[in-house]
Design a protein around this motif. Structure first.
Motif, PDB file in Angstrom:
ATOM      1  N   PRO A 242       0.810  -1.229   0.000  1.00 18.10           N
ATOM      2  CA  PRO A 242       0.000   0.000   0.000  1.00 18.10           C
ATOM      3  C   PRO A 242       0.842   1.277   0.000  1.00 18.10           C
ATOM      4  O   PRO A 242       0.441   2.282  -0.594  1.00 18.10           O
ATOM      5  N   VAL A 243       2.023   1.218   0.662  1.00 20.62           N
ATOM      6  CA  VAL A 243       2.914   2.383   0.647  1.00 20.62           C
ATOM      7  C   VAL A 243       3.367   2.669  -0.786  1.00 20.62           C
ATOM      8  O   VAL A 243       3.341   3.814  -1.247  1.00 20.62           O
ATOM      9  N   ALA A 244       3.792   1.606  -1.489  1.00 16.03           N
ATOM     10  CA  ALA A 244       4.221   1.760  -2.885  1.00 16.03           C
ATOM     11  C   ALA A 244       3.072   2.262  -3.745  1.00 16.03           C
ATOM     12  O   ALA A 244       3.256   3.130  -4.613  1.00 16.03           O
ATOM     13  N   LEU A 245       1.868   1.719  -3.507  1.00 15.16           N
ATOM     14  CA  LEU A 245       0.699   2.151  -4.284  1.00 15.16           C
ATOM     15  C   LEU A 245       0.448   3.640  -4.082  1.00 15.16           C
ATOM     16  O   LEU A 245       0.211   4.376  -5.056  1.00 15.16           O
TER      17      LEU A 245
ATOM     18  N   VAL B 223       0.230   9.104  -6.174  1.00 12.13           N
ATOM     19  CA  VAL B 223       0.433  10.535  -5.918  1.00 12.13           C
ATOM     20  C   VAL B 223       1.345  11.141  -6.984  1.00 12.13           C
ATOM     21  O   VAL B 223       1.027  12.182  -7.580  1.00 12.13           O
ATOM     22  N   VAL B 224       2.488  10.482  -7.243  1.00  9.76           N
ATOM     23  CA  VAL B 224       3.438  11.002  -8.228  1.00  9.76           C
ATOM     24  C   VAL B 224       2.811  11.026  -9.618  1.00  9.76           C
ATOM     25  O   VAL B 224       2.899  12.035 -10.345  1.00  9.76           O
TER      26      VAL B 224
ATOM     27  N   LEU C 281      -7.210   8.850 -11.356  1.00 12.67           N
ATOM     28  CA  LEU C 281      -6.807   8.298 -10.064  1.00 12.67           C
ATOM     29  C   LEU C 281      -7.542   6.992  -9.779  1.00 12.67           C
ATOM     30  O   LEU C 281      -6.928   6.005  -9.349  1.00 12.67           O
ATOM     31  N   VAL C 282      -8.850   6.967 -10.020  1.00 15.16           N
ATOM     32  CA  VAL C 282      -9.643   5.746  -9.788  1.00 15.16           C
ATOM     33  C   VAL C 282      -9.146   4.613 -10.679  1.00 15.16           C
ATOM     34  O   VAL C 282      -8.929   3.482 -10.216  1.00 15.16           O
ATOM     35  N   GLY C 283      -8.948   4.896 -11.972  1.00 13.69           N
ATOM     36  CA  GLY C 283      -8.485   3.873 -12.900  1.00 13.69           C
ATOM     37  C   GLY C 283      -7.115   3.333 -12.533  1.00 13.69           C
ATOM     38  O   GLY C 283      -6.874   2.114 -12.586  1.00 13.69           O
ATOM     39  N   LEU C 284      -6.208   4.215 -12.127  1.00 15.80           N
ATOM     40  CA  LEU C 284      -4.856   3.788 -11.772  1.00 15.80           C
ATOM     41  C   LEU C 284      -4.860   2.915 -10.523  1.00 15.80           C
ATOM     42  O   LEU C 284      -4.176   1.882 -10.472  1.00 15.80           O
ATOM     43  N   VAL C 285      -5.638   3.278  -9.511  1.00 17.92           N
ATOM     44  CA  VAL C 285      -5.695   2.479  -8.275  1.00 17.92           C
ATOM     45  C   VAL C 285      -6.289   1.108  -8.550  1.00 17.92           C
ATOM     46  O   VAL C 285      -5.771   0.080  -8.072  1.00 17.92           O
ATOM     47  N   LEU C 286      -7.366   1.034  -9.338  1.00 14.05           N
ATOM     48  CA  LEU C 286      -7.960  -0.262  -9.682  1.00 14.05           C
ATOM     49  C   LEU C 286      -6.965  -1.124 -10.459  1.00 14.05           C
ATOM     50  O   LEU C 286      -6.875  -2.342 -10.238  1.00 14.05           O
TER      51      LEU C 286
END
Length: 336
Positions: free
Chosen positions: A96-99, A104-105, A324-329
């Motif tokens: 989760p830290v890496a995610l 963010v970047v 952001l939503v697409g990248l997290v999924l």
């Protein structure tokens, strides 16, 4: 302290008091409305402040409103550090830290490029991207305080705060449905909600509406995003110093004092020496400082100025949110 200094302090306090107390009254009204009608307190504070903008014209309240929008804001941001501990981050492991670091970047980088393509300054992309990627209105205010002065900065900040507050409210309702649709586990759903919803309050509301485990995970992941505020502020000030973006020749300090305060409080909080009652008090004080300052910021603006912004900034912020939503999924699908 000499009598002259005391007189000066007393005179300054009398000058600032009307504007400060007006901001407190607006913030109190916004809090009451938020608690009774469920909308974000930041949004109510802005709208009520804008409705009272005649007070920021030349008069008794002007100096106090200016002070509140600047100094009280920085205090509130510094106190956000009391929400963070290293233990909270360590409990979830490295994925989760890496995610969080990746999203963010990537979100800020894409926002800066998109802003340039749409004809805005890169600083506006950094402001909206930081608000979307980190912690909504708080991040927008913190980045605005760190970035160099610009004639359009206050208007851009106000628009960003309004945008992320509105999108956070929509996200709190919609994103749990998305988590269920993708059949995410309780922990995955918590990571998804914590990594995508803009404001802390909406993350908590969405997370605990699904389950206790989801709410706990979402809150910690969200606080990890808040912790990214410090390195992002540092990078933003470094970039603007290198570019010499401020036409007046003044450059922001490499690490603003409110960012130093944020870091110090996060380190102190990580020791475990702070009593829960003290943590709760500082967190509540931080929230009040931010609400009071954004009430003052609203009073400093004219609604007709916001009306001239146009459709492009709205498309930019909606696009950042969807990205952001697409990248997290996608990262969750890859095993993060």
């Amino acid at each position: 302290m000499s009598s002259i200094a005391l007189v000066n302090i007393h005179t300054r306090a009398l000058e600032l008091a009307p504007g400060f107390f007006v901001s407190v009254i607006v913030a109190t009204a916004a809090t009451f409305l938020s608690e009774h009608y469920g909308a974000p307190v930041m949004l109510f504070a802005l709208l009520l402040g804008i409705a009272m903008n005649f007070l920021a014209a030349d008069g008794k309240c002007k100096a106090g409103i200016e002070f509140t929008a600047r100094a009280v804001l920085r205090l509130g941001i510094a106190l956000l550090g009391m929400r963070i501990t290293l233990e909270q981050i360590a409990t979830l492991g490295w994925k989760p830290v890496a995610l969080v670091v990746i999203v963010v970047v990537a979100t800020i980088a894409v926002s800066v490029v998109a802003a340039k393509v749409l004809g805005f300054k890169r600083i506006f992309g950094m402001l909206t991207g930081g608000a979307t990627a980190i912690c909504g209105a708080s991040a927008a205010l913190a980045l605005a305080a760190a970035l160099p002065n610009h004639p359009q900065k206050e208007r851009a900040t106000l628009f960003t705060v309004i945008g992320v507050s509105a999108l956070s409210t929509v996200a709190m309702i919609l994103y749990p449905m998305i988590a269920n649709w993708f059949a995410l586990s309780p922990q995955e759903a918590g990571v998804f909600l914590g990594a995508t919803i803009h404001d802390v309050a909406q993350v908590v509301g969405a997370g605990y509406s699904m389950s206790t485990e989801t709410g706990d995970t979402a809150t910690v992941v969200k606080l990890m995003r808040v912790a990214m505020l410090l390195p992002v502020i540092l990078c933003a000030t470094l970039i603007t110093r290198l570019q010499g973006a401020d036409p007046t020749g003044k450059r922001p300090p490499l690490l603003p004092m409110f960012a130093v305060g944020f870091l110090v409080l996060a380190c102190i909080n990580s020791t475990g020496w702070i009593a829960p009652a003290v943590q709760g008090f500082v967190n509540e004080l931080s929230r009040w400082c931010l609400v009071i300052s954004i009430s003052a910021l609203g009073m400093k603006t004219q609604l007709r100025e916001l009306a001239t912004i146009g459709i492009k900034p709205i498309l930019l912020m909606v696009g950042e949110t969807v990205f952001l939503v697409g990248l997290v999924l996608l990262l969750l699908h890859w095993g993060f």
